[in-house]
Design a protein around this motif. Structure first.
Motif, mmCIF file in Angstrom:
data_model
loop_
_atom_site.group_PDB
_atom_site.id
_atom_site.type_symbol
_atom_site.label_atom_id
_atom_site.label_comp_id
_atom_site.label_asym_id
_atom_site.label_seq_id
_atom_site.Cartn_x
_atom_site.Cartn_y
_atom_site.Cartn_z
ATOM 1 N N ASN A 191 0.818 -1.210 0.000
ATOM 2 C CA ASN A 191 0.000 0.000 0.000
ATOM 3 C C ASN A 191 0.854 1.263 0.000
ATOM 4 N N SER A 193 4.015 1.510 -1.143
ATOM 5 C CA SER A 193 4.939 1.579 -2.277
ATOM 6 C C SER A 193 4.286 2.191 -3.513
ATOM 7 N N SER A 194 5.116 2.687 -4.393
ATOM 8 C CA SER A 194 4.659 3.251 -5.665
ATOM 9 C C SER A 194 5.549 2.717 -6.781
ATOM 10 N N LYS A 195 5.266 3.121 -8.001
ATOM 11 C CA LYS A 195 6.076 2.676 -9.135
ATOM 12 C C LYS A 195 7.511 3.173 -8.997
ATOM 13 N N ASP A 196 7.660 4.335 -8.359
ATOM 14 C CA ASP A 196 8.982 4.951 -8.258
ATOM 15 C C ASP A 196 9.774 4.488 -7.041
ATOM 16 N N GLU A 240 8.735 8.127 4.419
ATOM 17 C CA GLU A 240 7.516 8.020 3.616
ATOM 18 C C GLU A 240 6.246 8.166 4.457
ATOM 19 N N ASN A 265 -5.467 4.465 0.789
ATOM 20 C CA ASN A 265 -4.830 4.923 -0.435
ATOM 21 C C ASN A 265 -4.704 6.447 -0.405
ATOM 22 N N ILE A 266 -4.056 7.007 -1.414
ATOM 23 C CA ILE A 266 -3.764 8.442 -1.432
ATOM 24 C C ILE A 266 -5.027 9.284 -1.373
#
Length: 309
Positions: A191, A193-196, A240, A265-266
């Motif tokens: 949850n 983490s992101s693509k980057d 983060e 989520n965001i």
């Protein structure tokens, strides 16, 4: 000798002698009749008193009510999100446990717990056994009774509805290190983490986060004072999550709210943040003495950039 009883007029006289002002004294009398003097004055006016135990200039009774209202409205917002966090946490816990241990009554098998924490495991098993026994013998219909009578089994996803958040966290802490990491990896880290950027939250840090959330949940659920509350765990700084000065305490209400990112989520978290900003901006702008407002918000850990535009 204990403190003597005081009538409402005597209470007002005492507050005036301590330099507190009133914008509407008749309304104040009505409020004091409906509120415990000790809970209202002692809980919410400490940020407005000087070293001589008198109120600083430009302090009104109505300002104390504003602090009380901030506390009340903040708890309302947090209760909504904490209830959802409890549901999310139980769901991920149940999914991973039941995926690993699929036999009937797996949660009553001591071999399915951390071997280094058997005393806690036996405590969990005893608690769960007592819950099942109680509800299976209850005269009223309930899910545990239904599953025993119809399936001769009580799945963990049914039992979880009868557990408190504290009991669920205790259960999580008794699991094997491997299973605890699986839960954090598959749900929390995924949850966050992101693509980057890939986030790998430590299991011990997550346990500390859960404990602080539990403490805030208890304050909110029992309608205790949230303002100036400090959690026991000063959680390890995670950039983060915290995104604040590393030197600041991570035991505050605000620092705990930041950890809600583990579960939402965001879009959901941004909605929460927007609601909080509106609340604290309104509070700050309504207070006669801005220094008092800042002290209150600092006690909650809210940074000034949230309400000073």
């Amino acid at each position: 000798m204990g403190k003597p009883f005081r009538t409402i007029d005597q209470q007002i006289d005492l507050l005036e002698k301590r330099n507190l002002k009133f914008k509407d004294k008749e309304k104040a009398r009505e409020i004091l009749l409906k509120n415990n003097y000790y809970n209202l004055i002692n809980n919410y006016s400490k940020f407005m008193i000087n070293s001589f135990n008198t109120y600083e200039d430009n302090t009104y009774f109505e300002n104390i009510l504003m602090v009380q209202n901030l506390d009340r409205e903040l708890k309302k917002i947090l209760f909504e999100y904490l209830t959802e966090i409890e549901s999310i946490f139980k769901a991920m816990l149940i999914y991973e446990y039941c995926n690993k241990y699929q036999e009937e009554y797996a949660f009553l098998n001591v071999r399915n717990y951390d071997k280094k924490n058997l005393s806690s495991a036996f405590s969990v098993i005893s608690t769960y056994t007592n819950i099942i026994n109680f509800y299976s013998n209850d005269k009223k219909a309930n899910a545990i009774k239904h599953y025993i009578n119809n399936h001769n089994d009580v799945p963990l996803w049914v039992l979880s509805n009868f557990l408190t958040l504290g009991q669920s966290i205790y259960f999580y802490n008794t699991l094997t290190p491997t299973l605890k990491y699986t839960i954090v990896r598959n749900h929390i880290n995924k949850n966050l983490s992101s693509k980057d950027k890939i986030i790998r939250l430590d299991v011990a840090v997550f346990s500390s986060i859960l404990e602080n959330i539990r403490q805030i949940r208890n304050v909110v659920a029992h309608n205790n004072r949230l303002i100036n509350f400090k959690c026991k765990n000063n959680i390890k700084y995670i950039n983060e999550l915290h995104n604040q000065d590393k030197r600041e305490s991570r035991q505050t209400v605000y620092s705990t709210i930041l950890t809600f990112k583990c579960f939402f989520n965001i879009i959901e978290y941004t909605n929460l943040k927007d609601r909080l900003v509106l609340l604290i901006e309104k509070f700050y702008n309504s207070m006669d003495n801005k220094n008092h407002a800042t002290k209150v918000l600092n006690s909650l850990g809210f940074p000034s950039e949230l309400y000073l535009k």
